[in-house]
Design an enzyme around this catalytic site. Sequence first.
Site, mmCIF file in Angstrom:
data_model
loop_
_atom_site.group_PDB
_atom_site.id
_atom_site.type_symbol
_atom_site.label_atom_id
_atom_site.label_comp_id
_atom_site.label_asym_id
_atom_site.label_seq_id
_atom_site.Cartn_x
_atom_site.Cartn_y
_atom_site.Cartn_z
ATOM 1 N N TRP A 101 0.825 -1.226 0.000
ATOM 2 C CA TRP A 101 0.000 0.000 0.000
ATOM 3 C C TRP A 101 0.850 1.262 0.000
ATOM 4 C CZ3 TRP A 101 -4.372 -0.412 -2.134
ATOM 5 C CH2 TRP A 101 -5.049 -1.635 -2.071
ATOM 6 N N ASP A 168 -3.022 6.234 6.133
ATOM 7 C CA ASP A 168 -3.942 5.257 5.560
ATOM 8 C C ASP A 168 -4.182 4.222 6.661
ATOM 9 O OD1 ASP A 168 -5.194 3.164 4.319
ATOM 10 O OD2 ASP A 168 -3.841 3.068 2.592
ATOM 11 N N LYS A 192 -13.318 -3.374 6.563
ATOM 12 C CA LYS A 192 -12.498 -4.254 7.400
ATOM 13 C C LYS A 192 -12.931 -4.186 8.862
ATOM 14 C CE LYS A 192 -8.820 -3.473 4.142
ATOM 15 N NZ LYS A 192 -8.864 -4.680 3.332
#
Length: 356
Positions: A101, A168, A192
């Site tokens: 990521w 993030d 999530k």
Amino acid sequence: MKKHNFNPGPAIIPTSVLEEAAQGLLEYQGSGLSFAEMSHRAPQVMAVVEEASSLVKTLYGLGDQYEVIWMQGGASAQLAIAPMNLLDEEHSVALINTGYWAIKAIKAASEIGRVSVLASSEQSRFDHIPKSWTLPTDAKYLHLISNETIDGNQWQKYPDVSVPIVADMTSDFLTRPLPIEKFGLIFASAQKNFGIAGCTCVVINKDWLNTRKKRAIPTIFDYQTHIETQSLYHTAPTFPIYVACLALRWTLAQGGLEEMARRNAEKATLLYHEIDANPLFEGSVQAADRSTLNACFRITRPELEEVFLNFAAQHDVVGIKGFPTVGGFRASMYNALPLESVQVLVDLMRYFAQHH
Ligand SMILES: Cc1ncc(COP(=O)(O)O)c(C=O)c1O
């Protein structure tokens, strides 16, 4: 019977949240309409959006300088929208390459402006988070991936830096209390730890946002647009926000973020203890930087990898196959995953090792 769901996302959702969401999808509170059939400007819907934002503020103890907005496009869109809003031509965004990521974030930010990559653990397959680096003097902010969902590393202590952190937090939002004053911006997709795919929660320090040297960006991507319209500039993803609101209520009712942190640590300790003690398995990340949410590990006899996956599936353990770039296994243990599911996985690992 429900499975032991270790999926990395979309992921496990508390049963009580699913039940209430299912009811709301059929008919919302005696209104004769499904929640998904109502206007995003209906008073009931606006109340849910407002409640979801205020629950995020309550859970993190956010002061008035923080705004909470709901956007679409996932965290992936935020990788571009954040630098569009925050970066100007005189500055760079500082990033540390901690995994999949981070690489996506570097690419997205490079398409907007200047990026300084301060350090990388790519050489050792992202088995740690680099800690020695120097922030360049032109850095506007430090973008970091709080938890690398795919590679399994997590910042256990956020660095002290002279600029705001843009984080993030897609895979560890709402999983522990935060030193909130370090953050200028936090974003996370819902699928999530707080619901279903379709909405992204963005927490913004508006005092900081107001100091930006604004570049010309499309109105729809400007955080200010969504702050001023309380996330209702256009058709908001109403049902995903409704489910997020239910999951946020659940999080608070369970005891809030301290309790989430306690449970997540308990689950992670149980699993990592087995990974370290069992000769058939080994962890992929150095102990100090291991993720509490996504435990990545390998089998020491690779010919047994598929065999173990099938064995686990036969015992209702699903979602533990590692991401293709990393291989091995990944057990995602988000807020809603009960300790019992981790115990089942650990028992299976032990039994499997004894029989191989
Ligand atoms: C850390 C992290 N960032 C960004 C994303 C992208 O989120 P989305 O697929 O919702 O755009 C993910 C998705 O798994 C993630 O784990």
